[in-house]
Scaffold this motif. Structure first.
Motif, PDB file in Angstrom:
ATOM      1  N   ALA A 210       0.835  -1.212   0.000  1.00 31.67           N
ATOM      2  CA  ALA A 210       0.000   0.000   0.000  1.00 31.67           C
ATOM      3  C   ALA A 210       0.871   1.264   0.000  1.00 31.67           C
ATOM      4  N   GLU A 211       1.962   1.221   0.793  1.00 34.60           N
ATOM      5  CA  GLU A 211       2.872   2.381   0.833  1.00 34.60           C
ATOM      6  C   GLU A 211       3.528   2.592  -0.530  1.00 34.60           C
ATOM      7  N   GLU A 212       3.928   1.491  -1.167  1.00 36.73           N
ATOM      8  CA  GLU A 212       4.551   1.601  -2.492  1.00 36.73           C
ATOM      9  C   GLU A 212       3.559   2.189  -3.509  1.00 36.73           C
ATOM     10  N   MET A 213       2.265   1.892  -3.338  1.00 37.74           N
ATOM     11  CA  MET A 213       1.256   2.402  -4.275  1.00 37.74           C
ATOM     12  C   MET A 213       0.736   3.786  -3.865  1.00 37.74           C
ATOM     13  N   ASN A 214       1.239   4.298  -2.728  1.00 37.58           N
ATOM     14  CA  ASN A 214       0.827   5.624  -2.258  1.00 37.58           C
ATOM     15  C   ASN A 214      -0.664   5.686  -1.947  1.00 37.58           C
ATOM     16  N   ILE A 215      -1.167   4.571  -1.380  1.00 34.12           N
ATOM     17  CA  ILE A 215      -2.555   4.572  -0.934  1.00 34.12           C
ATOM     18  C   ILE A 215      -2.570   4.091   0.505  1.00 34.12           C
ATOM     19  N   SER A 216      -3.685   4.333   1.175  1.00 31.23           N
ATOM     20  CA  SER A 216      -3.798   3.906   2.568  1.00 31.23           C
ATOM     21  C   SER A 216      -4.003   2.402   2.636  1.00 31.23           C
ATOM     22  N   LEU A 217      -3.688   1.840   3.798  1.00 31.44           N
ATOM     23  CA  LEU A 217      -3.874   0.407   3.999  1.00 31.44           C
ATOM     24  C   LEU A 217      -5.345   0.040   3.905  1.00 31.44           C
ATOM     25  N   ASP A 218      -6.240   0.911   4.460  1.00 29.76           N
ATOM     26  CA  ASP A 218      -7.672   0.621   4.377  1.00 29.76           C
ATOM     27  C   ASP A 218      -8.131   0.589   2.932  1.00 29.76           C
ATOM     28  N   GLY A 219      -7.605   1.527   2.132  1.00 24.83           N
ATOM     29  CA  GLY A 219      -8.006   1.543   0.716  1.00 24.83           C
ATOM     30  C   GLY A 219      -7.521   0.301  -0.002  1.00 24.83           C
ATOM     31  N   PHE A 220      -6.289  -0.115   0.300  1.00 24.01           N
ATOM     32  CA  PHE A 220      -5.733  -1.321  -0.326  1.00 24.01           C
ATOM     33  C   PHE A 220      -6.548  -2.559   0.065  1.00 24.01           C
ATOM     34  N   GLN A 221      -6.885  -2.659   1.358  1.00 23.54           N
ATOM     35  CA  GLN A 221      -7.665  -3.813   1.813  1.00 23.54           C
ATOM     36  C   GLN A 221      -9.076  -3.800   1.248  1.00 23.54           C
TER      37      GLN A 221
END
Length: 381
Positions: A328-339
């Protein structure tokens, strides 16, 4: 007179008996009977023939050529015939069938082939005979009975071995009552051998010459006739036993064949059950394959958004070495958004339960979604 009568009777009876026995031998040989058994018939027949042949030669020499019965040539011939007779009986002993342990004489005979034992027997006795003959010729004072000393030990050994084997054979055939006739045969042989060994002039000091001669004739004829009788009984019992053993062997073969057929039947039943299990297993695996294929076919119809493809691509590239947080950090999005994306993808792909991450990685690789990955230069173990 008595001696001449003995030779006539011996020649007639033994030669006729030997002819009959040899006819039986050839008849049994044609039937392909056990070679050991029919060899016994051959050697027993030859032993009886030698008695008759020796008596016939003696008649010719004494009656026609008019050589004295006490002449050394006649004595040497008698010793030679007796030794050849002993050899024939020895070679016949291994053929007497029984289940008990063989005596030492028979075991010695069995260690050699018939040819080897004949050569060994003849060689040893020729050396001994040479010494006896040379001694008797150089010393005229030696009695002719001295020559019989060559044969006496052999005759006694053969008589003992024959008695032992006959007793075991008749006992094996449940004919223990034949022990007594066998013992009488042994005693008669010992008496006949002793009669040869004792010089006549020494015996005449105690008994009448006529009685001495008659005693020798009766003993000689008795043990020959008893030998023939016992052999005939043994031959008949062997024939009866062979037929019984043949029937028993046929029964055992049929029983064994039945057991083999039952064993094969059991194996076929087990094999059939195994085949049924294999078929059932294959059908189960086929159904599972059909389900997987159907699942894959359905998965090819699934439409994912570009963002979901990117998530799956990144997951396929580095999901085995990085956590959801790191991706998620590599994609520059939040963990909640990734999940949230992961949850929606699982819902679309109908993935549930443990191992969801591994299933997503496998799906991404199987459907060539790695090309949508935005995370580059990551080693994928």
């Amino acid at each position: 007179m008595y001696v001449t009568l003995e030779h006539y009777v011996t020649a007639i009876v033994c030669l006729i008996t030997a002819f009959v026995i040899q006819r039986i031998y050839y008849k049994e040989k044609v039937k392909n009977q056990s070679s050991i058994s029919i060899n016994g018939i051959k050697w027993f027949g030859l032993a009886i023939f030698l008695w008759g042949f020796g008596a016939l030669i003696n008649i010719i020499l004494v009656e026609l050529v008019e050589i004295k019965p006490t002449h050394k040539a006649v004595i040497y011939l008698g010793v030679f015939i007796s030794l050849a007779n002993s050899l024939s009986i020895l070679l016949s002993l291994p053929s007497i069938e029984h289940q008990k342990e063989r005596n030492i004489v028979v075991r010695l005979v069995q260690r050699f082939s018939e040819k080897e034992f004949t050569i060994l027997f003849s060689g040893v006795l020729l050396m001994i005979a040479f010494v006896f003959i040379a001694t008797s010729y150089n010393n005229s004072g030696i009695s002719n009975n001295f020559i019989w000393l060559i044969d006496i030990p052999i005759s006694l050994i053969v008589a003992f071995a024959l008695l032992n084997e006959l007793n075991k054979a008749f006992a094996n055939r449940n004919m223990k009552f034949m022990v007594f006739p066998c013992f009488i045969l042994f005693v008669l042989i010992v008496i006949a051998v002793t009669h040869r060994m004792i010089p006549q002039d020494k015996a005449l000091e105690f008994i009448d010459q006529g009685f001495w001669s008659l005693f020798g004739v009766i003993t000689g004829l008795s043990f020959k006739f008893l030998f023939i009788l016992l052999f005939s009984i043994l031959l008949y019992s062997w024939k009866f036993l062979s037929e019984k053993e043949l029937q028993q062997t046929e029964l055992e073969m049929l029983t064994k064949e039945k057991e083999e057929l039952l064993s094969r039947q059991e194996k076929l039943v087990l094999a059939n059950e195994s085949h049924l299990d294999t078929i059932s297993s294959l059908q189960k695996r086929l159904k599972e394959s059909d389900l997987k294929i159907s699942s894959l076919v359905e998965s090819t119809k699934i439409e994912l958004s570009d963002r979901q493809k990117e998530v799956l691509g990144n997951l396929g590239v580095c999901g085995t070495i990085k956590s959801y947080t790191e991706i998620a950090e590599e994609m520059n999005i939040s963990l909640d958004g990734f999940q949230t994306h992961i949850y929606q993808i699982k819902k679309v792909l109908k993935i549930s339960g443990a191992g969801g991450k591994e299933q997503l990685i496998a799906f991404a690789k199987a459907n060539q979604l790695l090309k949508y990955a935005s995370i580059q230069n990551v080693d994928n173990d």
